[in-house]
Design an enzyme around this catalytic site. Structure first.
Site, PDB file in Angstrom:
ATOM      1  CE  LYS A   1      -4.514   0.611   0.314  1.00  0.00           C
ATOM      2  NZ  LYS A   1      -5.449  -0.451  -0.085  1.00  0.00           N
TER       3      LYS A   1
ATOM      4  CB  SER B   1      -6.005  -4.704  -9.911  1.00  0.00           C
ATOM      5  OG  SER B   1      -6.407  -3.381  -9.672  1.00  0.00           O
TER       6      SER B   1
HETATM    7  N1  GLU Z   1      -7.126  -0.007  -3.253  1.00  0.00           N
HETATM    8  C1  GLU Z   1      -7.877  -1.181  -3.560  1.00  0.00           C
HETATM    9  C2  GLU Z   1      -7.958  -2.078  -2.347  1.00  0.00           C
HETATM   10  O1  GLU Z   1      -7.825  -1.639  -1.237  1.00  0.00           O
HETATM   11  C3  GLU Z   1      -7.421  -1.889  -4.824  1.00  0.00           C
HETATM   12  C4  GLU Z   1      -6.030  -2.395  -4.837  1.00  0.00           C
HETATM   13  C5  GLU Z   1      -5.563  -2.909  -6.205  1.00  0.00           C
HETATM   14  O2  GLU Z   1      -6.347  -2.936  -7.133  1.00  0.00           O
HETATM   15  O3  GLU Z   1      -4.387  -3.233  -6.291  1.00  0.00           O
HETATM   16  O4  GLU Z   1      -8.239  -3.248  -2.453  1.00  0.00           O
END
Ligand code: GLU
Length: 468
Positions: free
Chosen positions: A103, A359
């Site tokens: 993250k 994704s």
């Molecule tokens: N920010 C999103 C999550 O918390 C997506 C993360 C991603 O697609 O890598 O799952």
């Protein structure tokens, strides 16, 4: 005071009791493998220089690349980014997305910056990640999160390509890109659509609905949504289209309530023109936005930030189901209160995994350099037409042109993406139920989800031969 990362680890420890792995292996799964904290200057529109604080945390390298969004918020802090990275590890494991968790965060209030300034911040952030080897299609692949979207992802991809020229797979360095910039159709809606599939699965189970005094199915279920960003908006849309009624929507400035039901897009447009969701025609205002979460409803859908449900407000929550669109909305103190109240919590690390699932599909598309369906669409259509002709000659029935067009239609990219997402959400849900059923001591679906995640990450370490 405990921070968010400690809280995630407390839940991990509770779940780890239902497994039999050596403590060293559990410690390795739990710890955050790497955190890069950095500051950089940007020149503001008025000529002044401002130092920006930023992070990227890589929680687990058991599978590569690592994956997770980037958050822009004035509240970002190091342990928060680590916690969110940890949740990504468990989330990916639960839905069988072959990535470790990561993250990123930048401590800014995006609204206080011009688009030019945001672009400079995003490009510089990317530059810093490239310098340190914290980004790349086989290393670490960011995505949108709270406060970021397709625009930021396009800037990241462009900066990466400029700095690392000649790499065929460069577009796979980030996901959540616009479709015209290597994105995949269906990614924007994916987290919301995944939440809908999760809720639909839960509501289809008489065993889960009966103790709540609810009928099966989504029809007529009263939903309260907190946060009308990308996740909340799409989850609200798919739930409403699936038959649920949006009885309240809460945002930062307050909440609006209507027993008759709200339409998420009308509310969204109203907020866009007036700057607030309040004073929406036909709805009552509730200026205390936190109070909206305590109203009576069937489904409460937090889709904003973590730490929404605490020991303080959990006793007053009247929802029968909590569908965690946000990451970490329920603190470990609130979980036992919800259990005791008999509330069914569908946990974040399962139900909001639709985003990272799609994704993954986007990343695969970038590596394969071909749009989903391009090779097979016409072939499948031709097979289906042949089948229709065979039915016609066997039965003497003639299909109309409209029926023919409907029945013989090769799938487009978005059909395949949504089909993959639906399959993923259904399979993972049944795996959670199975784990809970086979271990009577497991108190709720969150612990079941953590147990499944621990098994998968542990197995992958053992396959690497690092642990016996
Ligand atoms: N920010 C999103 C999550 O918390 C997506 C993360 C991603 O697609 O890598 O799952």
């Amino acid at each position: 005071m405990s921070n968010f990362f400690d809280e995630v680890n407390r839940t991990f420890d509770e779940a780890a009791k239902f497994t039999e792995y050596p403590q060293g292996l559990l410690d390795q799964i739990r710890c955050c493998n790497g955190v890069y904290r950095f500051d950089f200057p940007i020149r503001r529109a008025d000529g002044t220089i401002e130092v920006i604080h930023a992070w990227r945390a890589e929680h687990s390298h058991h599978k590569m690349p690592v994956k997770g969004g980037i958050r822009y918020s004035p509240e970002v802090y190091e342990e928060e980014v680590m916690a969110l990275a940890a949740l990504m590890t468990y989330k990916c494991a639960i839905v069988d997305v072959p990535f470790g968790g990561a993250k990123g965060g930048i401590r800014i209030e995006p609204k206080d910056y011009t688009v030019d300034e945001l672009e400079r911040i995003t490009r510089r952030y990317t530059h810093e990640l490239v310098k340190k080897g914290f980004i790349g299609p086989g290393i670490d692949v960011p995505a949108p999160d709270y406060g970021t979207g397709e625009r930021e992802m396009a800037w990241i991809a462009d900066t990466y390509q400029a700095l690392v020229p000649g790499h065929l797979d460069a577009m796979g360095c980030v996901t959540g890109k616009p479709v015209t910039q290597g994105g995949v159709r269906g990614r924007r809606e994916a987290t919301g659509r995944g939440l809908f599939f999760a809720l639909r699965e839960a509501c289809a189970h008489p065993d889960l609905m009966a103790p709540l005094g609810l009928a099966t199915g989504l029809d007529g279920k009263r939903v309260i949504v907190q946060g009308l960003g990308n996740v909340g908006y799409h989850a609200a849309k798919f739930c409403r289209e699936g038959g649920a009624v949006l009885v309240a929507i809460a945002e930062r400035e307050g909440a609006i309530v209507s027993a008759k039901g709200l339409h998420e897009d009308e509310v969204f447009q109203h907020r866009k023109t007036t700057g607030s969701i309040l004073d929406f025609p036909g709805a009552a205002n509730l200026r205390d936005t936190a109070a909206a979460l305590e109203l009576e409803c069937d489904v409460l859908l937090p889709a904003a930030l973590e730490g929404v449900f605490t020991a303080e407000n959990a006793p007053r929550i009247q929802a029968k189901i909590i569908l965690e669109g946000a990451n970490g909305p329920t603190t470990p103190e609130a979980d036992p209160i919800f259990r005791q109240k008999g509330i069914l919590v569908i946990p974040d690390i399962y139900c909001n995994a639709g985003g990272v699932t799609v994704s993954y599909f986007e990343w695969l598309k970038n590596l394969s350099h071909v749009r989903y369906g391009r090779m097979s669409k016409r072939h499948e259509q031709a097979n289906e037409l042949q089948m229709l002709r065979a039915i016609e000659s066997a039965t003497g029935k003639r299909f109309t042109d409209a029926e023919r067009a409907e029945l013989a239609r090769g799938p487009d990219e978005v059909d395949l993406v949504n089909s993959g997402l639906e399959e993923t959400m259904i399979t993972a849900f049944h795996a959670l139920l199975e784990t809970k059923r086979s271990h009577p001591g497991i108190p709720d679906l969150r612990i079941a989800a953590f147990v499944n995640a621990i098994h998968k990450v542990a197995r992958s370490y053992m396959e690497l031969g690092i642990f016996p």
